[in-house]
Design a protein around this motif. Structure first.
Motif, short mmCIF file in Angstrom:
data_model
loop_
_atom_site.label_atom_id
_atom_site.label_comp_id
_atom_site.label_asym_id
_atom_site.label_seq_id
_atom_site.Cartn_x
_atom_site.Cartn_y
_atom_site.Cartn_z
N GLN A 69 0.82 -1.21 0.00
CA GLN A 69 0.00 0.00 0.00
C GLN A 69 0.85 1.26 0.00
OE1 GLN A 69 -2.82 -0.49 3.20
NE2 GLN A 69 -4.16 -1.72 1.91
N SER A 70 1.89 1.30 0.82
CA SER A 70 2.71 2.51 0.92
C SER A 70 3.92 2.47 -0.01
CB SER A 70 3.20 2.70 2.36
OG SER A 70 4.09 1.66 2.71
N GLU A 108 0.86 -2.09 8.88
CA GLU A 108 0.45 -2.21 7.49
C GLU A 108 0.14 -3.66 7.14
OE1 GLU A 108 1.60 -0.64 3.06
OE2 GLU A 108 2.55 0.26 4.79
N LYS A 111 -3.39 -4.77 8.12
CA LYS A 111 -4.41 -4.30 7.19
C LYS A 111 -4.58 -5.27 6.02
CE LYS A 111 -2.74 -0.15 6.50
NZ LYS A 111 -2.58 1.24 6.04
#
Length: 119
Positions: A69-70, A108, A111
């Motif tokens: 995601q990041s 993270e 998630k």
């Protein structure tokens, strides 16, 4: 059924890829790619794309994960604790990683986990 002896719960991030780098003495670095099966604050289990040969020293290795995601790359040092059928290895985190560093990784990854957490 035996009671769970793990100190931290394991969770299963979905689609999280990892590579492990082994730098054996007097040989060139070995890099193996795979997918994270499960993880906790203590360690990580990775299913490899190619077999990890049993003759590799169970010394310290580097685990590299790019967070999907990041896009942040994370490197963690670990020790090989077990190898199953040469394609799956359990790694225990090693070194002096700060709790903050591991917290960022866990945040993270949780998630990405499915909603069934094994304790």
């Amino acid at each position: 059924m035996e009671p769970e002896k793990r100190k931290y719960p394991r969770f299963q991030p979905q689609g999280l890829l990892a590579s492990i780098k082994i730098d054996p003495p007097a040989e060139k670095e070995i890099v193996l790619e795979g997918e994270v099966v499960d993880m906790s604050y203590n360690g990580i289990k990775i299913r490899l794309n190619k077999p990890l040969h049993v003759d590799i020293d169970h010394g310290e290795i580097k685990i590299e994960i790019t967070m999907p995601q990041s896009g942040i790359p994370i490197s963690i040092h670990g020790l090989i604790k077990h190898i199953r059928e040469q394609y799956e290895c359990g790694l225990q985190f090693a070194g002096n990683h700060s709790e903050h560093c591991v917290d960022k990784l866990m945040f993270e990854c949780i998630k990405l986990a499915n909603h069934t957490v094994q304790i």
